[in-house]
Write a protein that holds these residues in place. Structure first.
Motif, PDB file in Angstrom:
ATOM      1  N   ARG A  74       0.797  -1.228   0.000  1.00  0.00           N
ATOM      2  CA  ARG A  74       0.000   0.000   0.000  1.00  0.00           C
ATOM      3  C   ARG A  74       0.829   1.278   0.000  1.00  0.00           C
ATOM      4  NH1 ARG A  74      -1.893   2.184   5.500  1.00  0.00           N
ATOM      5  NH2 ARG A  74      -0.784   1.022   7.101  1.00  0.00           N
ATOM      6  N   CYS A 109       4.014   8.185   6.734  1.00  0.00           N
ATOM      7  CA  CYS A 109       3.304   7.775   7.952  1.00  0.00           C
ATOM      8  C   CYS A 109       4.034   6.582   8.556  1.00  0.00           C
ATOM      9  CB  CYS A 109       1.859   7.421   7.604  1.00  0.00           C
ATOM     10  SG  CYS A 109       0.986   6.443   8.834  1.00  0.00           S
ATOM     11  N   GLN A 152      -6.310   5.324   4.150  1.00  0.00           N
ATOM     12  CA  GLN A 152      -4.924   5.641   4.463  1.00  0.00           C
ATOM     13  C   GLN A 152      -4.605   7.069   4.013  1.00  0.00           C
ATOM     14  OE1 GLN A 152      -2.174   3.046   2.415  1.00  0.00           O
ATOM     15  NE2 GLN A 152      -2.448   4.040   0.457  1.00  0.00           N
ATOM     16  N   CYS A 159       2.004   3.445   8.835  1.00  0.00           N
ATOM     17  CA  CYS A 159       1.783   2.819   7.524  1.00  0.00           C
ATOM     18  C   CYS A 159       3.018   2.032   7.083  1.00  0.00           C
ATOM     19  CB  CYS A 159       1.453   3.883   6.479  1.00  0.00           C
ATOM     20  SG  CYS A 159      -0.018   4.864   6.823  1.00  0.00           S
ATOM     21  N   PRO A 163       1.378   7.667   2.144  1.00  0.00           N
ATOM     22  CA  PRO A 163       1.622   6.636   3.158  1.00  0.00           C
ATOM     23  C   PRO A 163       3.083   6.452   3.541  1.00  0.00           C
ATOM     24  CG  PRO A 163       0.789   5.667   1.117  1.00  0.00           C
ATOM     25  CD  PRO A 163       0.627   7.132   0.997  1.00  0.00           C
TER      26      PRO A 163
END
Length: 499
Positions: A406, A438, A431, A441, A435
């Motif tokens: 992702r 993060c 999300q 994440c 990402p």
């Protein structure tokens, strides 16, 4: 009658006991804590299975050494039941719904369905929200500052991991305390919006319909994040929200979560996996703001949506006899680290994950099952070869889109399951737009999406997957190349249960 956390298991020999229905209730909190101090885990299935022979030897009457107190001594019937569990191969089994509670202590935080509030209660709630929204944006207890804990600018929230539910439970409590700090609003609690019903008209009126950000939430981030100032929250019309909830099968994931015997793990199984999927798809159903992690919590509907999710978690806890820390831990597998320091932290709050399991919040309605409705489920794609198993003609097919990278996908996305090229199911994944920026994440960068459906929806059809990124202007439109998403695989299997 199913045992509860406060009712001792009936002292009778059970010929075919299972851990979830019977054995986990044999151990009191003090028993679990006493042995944990000695490095022996009795509070989880895996821990007890590893120590079962020693436990049997230490607790067997008439000369048992454990528990050390007379009140805790095991009867001959309980000892025989435990022995039967060992001889039968330590079956995990399924839980039996606990008796619905008939009474309890007076609630200190009774949260109600927003549609049932009296006019006076609703007016007071509006006063509390306006009070927070009118505060200086830089005040730590302002609406702007508190909403900023979730996405921009602070990005504290923990999604797609064990601490997701505890973090949001504490977040609701902190926000509720801020509402109560508004003069005259000391008794206010956050009501919930039951997402199985249309978005209430009440939440489509000021101050609940939208929020205009008074400052740039991305200005203080390093590096700065642009695109969210000026900004007014946006939401789909109520009819479109209802259609999206149906299309994303949010209610189906909620129902599946509530009949799980185990807490499980996100991306694997159990309550947690399906409750998080319902959370993500719920966000995507409601609107552009709620579907964008950076600003989702600025939409006032966020609080009523998440209050309902907490109600559902408490409903599951009550069903499964997991409203105490000891009861809750008995539904876990090997991974219990997140309930202990330092892995139990819920920044920026001082409350820890284990402290959220027992909650002072209560609800005017929980989604409960009666014991006469039968055991909960514990379906799996595999089972120990030592156990007999069965799969039924009515058992659902589990289709897992596995190994989605992702971090390469720019923002929230939709996973579409296609049969013969036509969509048969879809799920929304929530999300940030960036990402890789993060930390949470990055730590959980490869994810799966689970679909459960009747066999007839898929038999004799060709399955494929498409990932869409709403608002993404790629070379082929919203469709995201699967190669850039790690070339995820499709795993389809019938689910089995212990026979």
């Amino acid at each position: 009658m199913a045992p509860t956390e406060n009712t001792p298991t009936a002292e009778q020999v059970i010929a075919a006991p299972t851990y979830l229905a019977d054995i986990r209730f044999f151990f009191r909190p003090e028993d679990v804590a006493h042995m944990a101090a000695k490095g022996i885990e009795l509070g989880t299935y895996d821990g007890l299975k590893s120590n079962a022979l020693s436990v049997h030897a230490q607790t067997a009457p008439p000369n048992s050494l454990m528990p050390p107190d007379a009140e805790g001594k095991w009867s001959a019937e309980r000892s025989q039941t435990f022995r039967n569990w060992i001889v039968n191969g330590f079956p995990l089994g399924t839980a039996t719904p606990a008796e619905p509670p008939t009474h309890g202590p007076a609630p200190t935080r009774l949260r109600k369905d927003v549609t049932t509030l009296s006019e006076d209660e609703f007016d007071l709630l509006a006063t509390a929200f306006r009070g927070l929204m009118d505060r200086d944006p830089e005040a730590p207890d302002s609406y702007f500052s508190l909403a900023g804990h979730h996405g921009l600018p602070d990005s504290w929230c923990l999604h797609h991991q064990d601490r997701y539910n505890p973090w949001h439970r504490e977040y609701l409590r902190v926000f509720e305390d801020a509402l109560r700090s508004v003069p005259g609003c000391e008794a206010v609690t956050i009501p919930y919006w039951d997402i199985s019903t249309p978005l209430p008209e009440r939440l489509q009126q000021p101050p609940f319909d939208q929020y205009v950000l008074p400052a740039d939430p991305g200005a203080a981030v390093t590096p700065p994040v642009s695109g969210f100032f000026p900004y007014t929250t946006e939401r789909y019309p109520a009819a479109d929200i209802a259609q999206n909830v149906a299309a994303y099968e949010v209610l189906e994931d909620i129902r599946t979560s509530l009949v799980q015997s185990l807490w499980g793990a996100y991306n694997v199984n159990g309550y947690q996996d399906f409750s998080i999927q319902a959370h993500d798809s719920g966000h995507g159903s409601i609107g552009p703001t709620m579907g964008t992690q950076e600003v989702a919590s600025y939409d006032p509907v966020f609080w009523f949506f998440h209050c309902n999710l907490d109600r559902l978690w408490l409903s599951w806890q009550t069903r499964i006899s997991a409203t105490t820390l000891t009861g809750f831990r008995s539904t876990l597998g090997e991974n219990t680290d997140w309930l202990s320091a330092p892995f139990n932290a819920l920044p920026p709050y001082s409350t820890t994950a284990d402290q959220t399991i027992e909650t002072e919040a209560s609800y005017d309605r929980l989604e409960l099952l009666s014991p006469v409705e039968g055991p909960l489920e514990n379906l799996s794609g595999s089972i120990d070869a030592a156990h007999s198993f069965a799969f039924r003609s009515a058992s659902p097919v589990s289709v897992r889109v596995k190994g989605i990278h992702r971090l390469n996908i720019p923002g929230s996305f939709v996973v579409n399951l296609l049969a013969d090229g036509e969509p048969v199911a879809k799920r929304f994944f929530f999300q940030p737009t960036d990402p890789p920026g993060c930390a949470n994440c990055v730590e959980h960068g490869v994810v799966n999406i689970d679909f459960r459906m009747p066999q007839e929806r898929l038999l004799d059809r060709t399955l494929s997957v498409r990932i869409d990124v709403p608002g993404h202007a790629g070379e082929i439109g919203e469709a995201f190349p699967l190669a850039r998403a790690g070339n995820p695989t499709i795993n389809a299997r019938l689910l089995v249960e212990e026979a």
